[in-house]
Design a protein around this motif. Sequence first.
Motif, mmCIF file in Angstrom:
data_model
loop_
_atom_site.group_PDB
_atom_site.id
_atom_site.type_symbol
_atom_site.label_atom_id
_atom_site.label_comp_id
_atom_site.label_asym_id
_atom_site.label_seq_id
_atom_site.Cartn_x
_atom_site.Cartn_y
_atom_site.Cartn_z
ATOM 1 N N UNK A 38 0.834 -1.204 0.000
ATOM 2 C CA UNK A 38 0.000 0.000 0.000
ATOM 3 C C UNK A 38 0.868 1.254 0.000
ATOM 4 N N UNK A 39 1.982 1.196 0.698
ATOM 5 C CA UNK A 39 2.884 2.348 0.738
ATOM 6 C C UNK A 39 3.488 2.637 -0.630
ATOM 7 N N UNK A 40 3.549 1.619 -1.494
ATOM 8 C CA UNK A 40 4.056 1.839 -2.842
ATOM 9 C C UNK A 40 3.153 2.713 -3.689
ATOM 10 N N UNK A 41 1.906 2.945 -3.243
ATOM 11 C CA UNK A 41 1.005 3.834 -3.956
ATOM 12 C C UNK A 41 1.211 5.288 -3.592
ATOM 13 N N UNK A 42 2.073 5.550 -2.605
ATOM 14 C CA UNK A 42 2.272 6.888 -2.045
ATOM 15 C C UNK A 42 1.056 7.253 -1.191
ATOM 16 N N UNK A 43 1.282 7.933 -0.056
ATOM 17 C CA UNK A 43 0.200 8.128 0.920
ATOM 18 C C UNK A 43 -1.044 8.769 0.328
ATOM 19 N N UNK A 44 -2.172 8.054 0.416
ATOM 20 C CA UNK A 44 -3.490 8.509 0.025
ATOM 21 C C UNK A 44 -4.505 7.870 0.976
ATOM 22 N N UNK A 45 -5.686 8.463 1.105
ATOM 23 C CA UNK A 45 -6.692 7.853 1.999
ATOM 24 C C UNK A 45 -7.032 6.435 1.556
ATOM 25 N N UNK A 46 -7.210 5.555 2.522
ATOM 26 C CA UNK A 46 -7.434 4.135 2.250
ATOM 27 C C UNK A 46 -8.714 3.698 2.943
ATOM 28 N N UNK A 47 -9.561 3.004 2.207
ATOM 29 C CA UNK A 47 -10.779 2.405 2.752
ATOM 30 C C UNK A 47 -10.605 0.887 2.739
ATOM 31 N N UNK A 48 -10.865 0.233 3.860
ATOM 32 C CA UNK A 48 -10.654 -1.200 4.011
ATOM 33 C C UNK A 48 -12.000 -1.865 4.259
ATOM 34 N N UNK A 49 -12.294 -2.895 3.486
ATOM 35 C CA UNK A 49 -13.491 -3.694 3.681
ATOM 36 C C UNK A 49 -13.074 -5.048 4.221
ATOM 37 N N UNK A 50 -13.428 -5.319 5.473
ATOM 38 C CA UNK A 50 -13.082 -6.576 6.141
ATOM 39 C C UNK A 50 -14.368 -7.204 6.647
ATOM 40 N N UNK A 51 -14.879 -8.164 5.900
ATOM 41 C CA UNK A 51 -16.123 -8.830 6.284
ATOM 42 C C UNK A 51 -15.840 -9.900 7.331
ATOM 43 N N UNK A 73 -3.481 -2.640 10.449
ATOM 44 C CA UNK A 73 -3.862 -1.234 10.624
ATOM 45 C C UNK A 73 -2.796 -0.484 11.404
ATOM 46 N N UNK A 74 -2.250 -1.120 12.412
ATOM 47 C CA UNK A 74 -1.209 -0.464 13.206
ATOM 48 C C UNK A 74 0.024 -0.174 12.371
ATOM 49 N N UNK A 75 0.459 -1.140 11.580
ATOM 50 C CA UNK A 75 1.629 -0.916 10.731
ATOM 51 C C UNK A 75 1.332 0.112 9.634
ATOM 52 N N UNK A 76 0.089 0.146 9.151
ATOM 53 C CA UNK A 76 -0.266 1.115 8.131
ATOM 54 C C UNK A 76 -0.239 2.536 8.679
ATOM 55 N N UNK A 77 -0.676 2.730 9.899
ATOM 56 C CA UNK A 77 -0.682 4.063 10.497
ATOM 57 C C UNK A 77 0.723 4.538 10.843
ATOM 58 N N UNK A 78 1.631 3.618 11.022
ATOM 59 C CA UNK A 78 3.020 4.038 11.222
ATOM 60 C C UNK A 78 3.588 4.707 9.974
ATOM 61 N N UNK A 79 2.995 4.403 8.820
ATOM 62 C CA UNK A 79 3.422 5.017 7.560
ATOM 63 C C UNK A 79 2.634 6.288 7.265
ATOM 64 N N UNK A 80 1.887 6.810 8.257
ATOM 65 C CA UNK A 80 1.140 8.058 8.158
ATOM 66 C C UNK A 80 0.055 7.983 7.080
ATOM 67 N N UNK A 81 -0.687 6.900 7.099
ATOM 68 C CA UNK A 81 -1.817 6.739 6.204
ATOM 69 C C UNK A 81 -3.115 7.000 6.965
ATOM 70 N N UNK A 82 -4.030 7.703 6.292
ATOM 71 C CA UNK A 82 -5.383 7.847 6.820
ATOM 72 C C UNK A 82 -6.217 6.687 6.298
ATOM 73 N N UNK A 105 -9.909 11.172 -4.922
ATOM 74 C CA UNK A 105 -9.306 9.885 -5.274
ATOM 75 C C UNK A 105 -9.286 8.983 -4.050
ATOM 76 N N UNK A 106 -9.724 7.757 -4.227
ATOM 77 C CA UNK A 106 -9.870 6.827 -3.106
ATOM 78 C C UNK A 106 -9.291 5.470 -3.491
ATOM 79 N N UNK A 107 -8.522 4.902 -2.565
ATOM 80 C CA UNK A 107 -7.959 3.567 -2.722
ATOM 81 C C UNK A 107 -8.668 2.644 -1.737
ATOM 82 N N UNK A 108 -9.137 1.496 -2.221
ATOM 83 C CA UNK A 108 -9.891 0.561 -1.384
ATOM 84 C C UNK A 108 -9.173 -0.775 -1.352
#
Length: 447
Positions: A38-51, A73-82, A105-108
């Motif tokens: 996900x970090x390879x996309x460069x920081x952008x807002x991320x929406x996660x669907x976990x059923x 989620x914890x590791x993702x927030x360390x990379x300053x992702x919303x 623009x939204x990444x899911x």
Amino acid sequence: MQKFWILLGLLLSREARTRVSYLPANESDVAIALSQIINGLRPRPLAILALPSFSLMSACCENDQGIRVDDFIQRLHRLYYKSVIFNNTELFFQHIEANLQGAIECVSLILDEPKELSERIQERRLAHRLSLFIFYWGARWPPTASAMSFEEPMRAVVITRPRQKAFRIYYNQARPTSDGELRLVNWYDGDNLGLQRTPLLPPAGSVYANFEGRIFRVPVFHSPPWFWVSYGQNSSDSMTGGRDHRLLMLLAERMNFRFEYIEAPGRTQGSLKSDDAKESNESFTGGIGLLQSRMADFFLGDVGLSWERHKAIEFSFFTLADSGAFATHAPRRLNEALAIMRPFKQDIWPYLILTIVFSGPIFYGIIAMPYIWRRRHVNLDVEQLGELCIYMAYIKEITPCVLKVKRRRVPSAPRMPEQLFEKCIWFTLRLFLKQCKWIDRIWIYWK
């Protein structure tokens, strides 16, 4: 017998192999890999669907069969992702719709099989160039093109796990042919250097620089000067020219694609249908209706942008700004005085004439009024004592030595400038004709 089973295993469809998921030896490996991908996309807002119904979403698995979402989620927030996480599909779709309406623009990241959700995304018209859907469900192989096709405008990424600490990234827009086939564009190796290349996906500018002869369907109707269409029996010879037609030919030559014109229904851009449909099912007629139903690829021309159209189709940025200009014959040489009066309409002329006629005398009255007030006749030989009038000249004759009269100096009244009325008339005329050269002289007389 052993060879028979080997051949039987090789003949298994790839669709069956996608159902086999890899059981990771360490759950944190998946969280680390996904966060780095996900970090390879460069920081952008991320929406996660976990059923919660899917086994790979379980965060409490202790038998190495799940992904710890909390760890990811914890590791993702360390990379300053919303990020925002959903366990309800409807709320997830509403979030995507809100981003599209705001042109955000939204990444899911979808932790589920892509087949069912991709169909629902297409049905709800959430496929857009601003939305990127990343599917991960731990399979060894991506789905085959016969089983699933991610066609444009949907942007889909499928992450597979062929072996431990190894992940492959497949993208459906790695080629400009719009076949929907997933292509390997990147991979992640936890034991080597991590992500192979950044950014994660190839940029659209490099992918669509050459369309490799792709054929586009373009709606067209007679709308000069953009398109000149002559409607007849032979539709192949209907296009006769136009500014946008020449522009499209230049683009086709530059970007290596072909196009074919199709007639827009009603020969219009398209309008909203008048039936009492719900807001989510709004449909259009004309060329916009062809785009909405995926029967055309793009529409080139002077198309008006509205909120209803923006929700139905996707608009590009403004590529051409027209500036209005009028060409006419060269006018003959006019007098400077008539040049300013000629553009006036007929209803303006009476007011203009009255203004010019009365402005000169009014201006003269304003200047001459102080001089008129100062012209008072002063008789030094007559003095008023109540009702009595005393003539001082007679008193001086009979009593020359008794009465001494002091001589008073009366200041002379200022003289009015010569030809003041004519100068005021001339000044107002030159003022309205924008030729005021006498204003300095008249200002001196005023002072």
